[in-house]
Design a protein around this motif. Structure first.
Motif, PDB file in Angstrom:
ATOM      1  N   VAL A 121     -15.202  27.358  17.555  1.00  0.00           N
ATOM      2  CA  VAL A 121     -14.723  28.033  18.747  1.00  0.00           C
ATOM      3  C   VAL A 121     -14.938  27.109  19.943  1.00  0.00           C
ATOM      4  O   VAL A 121     -16.054  26.695  20.227  1.00  0.00           O
ATOM      5  CB  VAL A 121     -15.456  29.368  18.986  1.00  0.00           C
ATOM      6  N   GLY A 122     -13.839  26.765  20.601  1.00  0.00           N
ATOM      7  CA  GLY A 122     -13.916  25.893  21.769  1.00  0.00           C
ATOM      8  C   GLY A 122     -13.669  26.666  23.048  1.00  0.00           C
ATOM      9  O   GLY A 122     -12.992  27.695  23.057  1.00  0.00           O
ATOM     10  N   LEU A 123     -14.219  26.155  24.145  1.00  0.00           N
ATOM     11  CA  LEU A 123     -13.971  26.691  25.479  1.00  0.00           C
ATOM     12  C   LEU A 123     -13.223  25.635  26.284  1.00  0.00           C
ATOM     13  O   LEU A 123     -13.647  24.472  26.331  1.00  0.00           O
ATOM     14  CB  LEU A 123     -15.288  27.032  26.193  1.00  0.00           C
ATOM     15  N   TRP A 124     -12.113  26.038  26.902  1.00  0.00           N
ATOM     16  CA  TRP A 124     -11.311  25.127  27.704  1.00  0.00           C
ATOM     17  C   TRP A 124     -11.249  25.600  29.156  1.00  0.00           C
ATOM     18  O   TRP A 124     -11.182  26.800  29.427  1.00  0.00           O
ATOM     19  CB  TRP A 124      -9.881  25.053  27.171  1.00  0.00           C
ATOM     20  N   ASN A 125     -11.260  24.628  30.066  1.00  0.00           N
ATOM     21  CA  ASN A 125     -11.031  24.922  31.473  1.00  0.00           C
ATOM     22  C   ASN A 125      -9.531  25.088  31.693  1.00  0.00           C
ATOM     23  O   ASN A 125      -8.749  24.198  31.365  1.00  0.00           O
ATOM     24  CB  ASN A 125     -11.582  23.780  32.347  1.00  0.00           C
ATOM     25  N   VAL A 126      -9.143  26.243  32.228  1.00  0.00           N
ATOM     26  CA  VAL A 126      -7.719  26.535  32.384  1.00  0.00           C
ATOM     27  C   VAL A 126      -7.052  25.596  33.377  1.00  0.00           C
ATOM     28  O   VAL A 126      -5.915  25.162  33.174  1.00  0.00           O
ATOM     29  CB  VAL A 126      -7.526  28.007  32.811  1.00  0.00           C
ATOM     30  N   ILE A 144     -14.249  22.182  27.389  1.00  0.00           N
ATOM     31  CA  ILE A 144     -15.556  22.229  28.040  1.00  0.00           C
ATOM     32  C   ILE A 144     -16.659  22.013  27.015  1.00  0.00           C
ATOM     33  O   ILE A 144     -17.561  21.201  27.206  1.00  0.00           O
ATOM     34  CB  ILE A 144     -15.772  23.586  28.746  1.00  0.00           C
ATOM     35  N   SER A 145     -16.579  22.758  25.921  1.00  0.00           N
ATOM     36  CA  SER A 145     -17.606  22.637  24.886  1.00  0.00           C
ATOM     37  C   SER A 145     -17.160  23.358  23.622  1.00  0.00           C
ATOM     38  O   SER A 145     -16.230  24.166  23.639  1.00  0.00           O
ATOM     39  CB  SER A 145     -18.940  23.233  25.365  1.00  0.00           C
ATOM     40  N   ILE A 146     -17.845  23.034  22.538  1.00  0.00           N
ATOM     41  CA  ILE A 146     -17.705  23.775  21.296  1.00  0.00           C
ATOM     42  C   ILE A 146     -18.825  24.802  21.287  1.00  0.00           C
ATOM     43  O   ILE A 146     -20.005  24.464  21.352  1.00  0.00           O
ATOM     44  CB  ILE A 146     -17.806  22.859  20.065  1.00  0.00           C
ATOM     45  N   LEU A 147     -18.436  26.072  21.201  1.00  0.00           N
ATOM     46  CA  LEU A 147     -19.411  27.150  21.345  1.00  0.00           C
ATOM     47  C   LEU A 147     -20.020  27.552  20.020  1.00  0.00           C
ATOM     48  O   LEU A 147     -21.225  27.587  19.849  1.00  0.00           O
ATOM     49  CB  LEU A 147     -18.731  28.364  21.993  1.00  0.00           C
ATOM     50  N   ASP A 148     -19.172  27.874  19.063  1.00  0.00           N
ATOM     51  CA  ASP A 148     -19.651  28.359  17.771  1.00  0.00           C
ATOM     52  C   ASP A 148     -19.495  27.250  16.748  1.00  0.00           C
ATOM     53  O   ASP A 148     -18.420  26.686  16.614  1.00  0.00           O
ATOM     54  CB  ASP A 148     -18.837  29.589  17.353  1.00  0.00           C
TER      55      ASP A 148
END
Length: 298
Positions: free
Chosen positions: A21-26, A32-36
């Motif tokens: 699961v990744g987080l992206w800045n819109v 931004i980071s890999i969360l899971d």
């Protein structure tokens, strides 16, 4: 990507990326980071809490909703479910969460709909009434009612406070996946396996409108902020916008080469973001009707 979520402030996208699961800045469209960390499970859905601080991730195979602190990138808890976990959604106040599940697309599957207390991480109600797998559940705007859809072809409605089933809306063509309330909580929109959109006055159990939006199953239904339009996404690789007065299509968002599994509108209603099983996320300018940007998650 099946699992996908847009933060309440429209600044962050969470999505599956190669089993993670990744987080992206819109704004920058940058990771931004890999969360899971990578897990063997099928991540069916995700939901940000209303304050944007927590991300709930539904793992189908592991039968678990994992709860992550977004700012600190730390797992802070989990909810274990009886059946395969398909959907997860927060109430408007963030105090409760609902999980839905069963064996997806298997008609003889047991259903699993549970409301959880997010402070104690304990079950409040296990809801009865659905007779097959349950794809999605959504809270009414006032938080007093819960509606769920799934493999039995009906929309089942319960009182949140007591867990009592108060209605079943049937007549759809095959299974029902998306279900959503209008902003005033009076109209319930559902999409079925043959691409029909149904708008119900759920209190009177009457169909207000029904029309065919796609020729394949519908995955998402969204009301525009002004309630004058509906947006649908489908297995036919497209998203579409519909005028609520005439039910004529006003915009066709085409460009994905896989089913469009999730669609979300930004808070201002001017940007639509779609997530597809082709591994891409696309940002669409709704007013000017063009593709604004593409984010790849593979």
């Amino acid at each position: 990507a099946w699992g996908f979520a847009l933060s309440p402030d429209g600044q962050t996208v969470a999505a599956c990326a190669g089993g993670q699961v990744g987080l992206w800045n819109v704004t920058t469209r940058k990771l931004i980071s890999i969360l899971d960390p990578e897990v063997p499970g099928w991540l069916m859905s995700m939901a940000f809490s209303p304050d944007g601080r927590t991300l709930a991730i539904a793992d189908y195979d592991q039968r678990q909703a994992r709860l992550w602190d977004v700012a600190n990138r730390m797992q802070i808890g989990h909810l274990d479910t009886k059946e395969h976990l398909i959907g997860v959604a927060y109430s408007r106040d963030g105090k409760t969460i609902v999980t839905t599940g069963g064996s997806l697309y298997q008609s003889d599957s047991a259903s699993d709909v549970v409301i959880w207390d997010m402070t104690t991480k304990q079950k409040i109600h296990t809801l009865l009434g659905a007779t097959s797998w349950v794809y999605q559940a959504t809270f009414s705007p006032d938080g007093q009612t819960l509606a769920a859809s799934g493999g039995d072809g009906a929309v089942t409605i319960w009182k949140v406070a007591t867990g009592e089933m108060i209605a079943r809306l049937s007549g759809h063509h095959g299974f029902v996946e998306p279900v959503t309330f209008s902003s005033d909580g009076e109209i319930l929109a559902a999409g079925d396996a043959q691409g029909y959109v149904w708008l119900w006055n759920w209190r009177s159990r009457r169909v207000e409108s029904v029309f065919r939006a796609h020729d394949r199953p519908i995955y998402t239904i969204l009301f525009s902020p002004d309630e004058q339009s509906l947006i649908t996404t489908s297995r036919d690789h497209t998203a579409r916008m519909w005028d609520r007065k005439t039910w004529r299509g006003t915009v066709r968002f085409a460009g994905h080469v896989g089913a469009v599994s999730v669609g979300r509108l930004f808070p201002d209603g001017q940007t639509l973001v779609t997530s597809s099983q082709d591994g891409s996320i696309k940002f669409w300018d709704v007013r000017n009707q063009f593709l604004d940007n593409v984010l790849g998650t593979h």
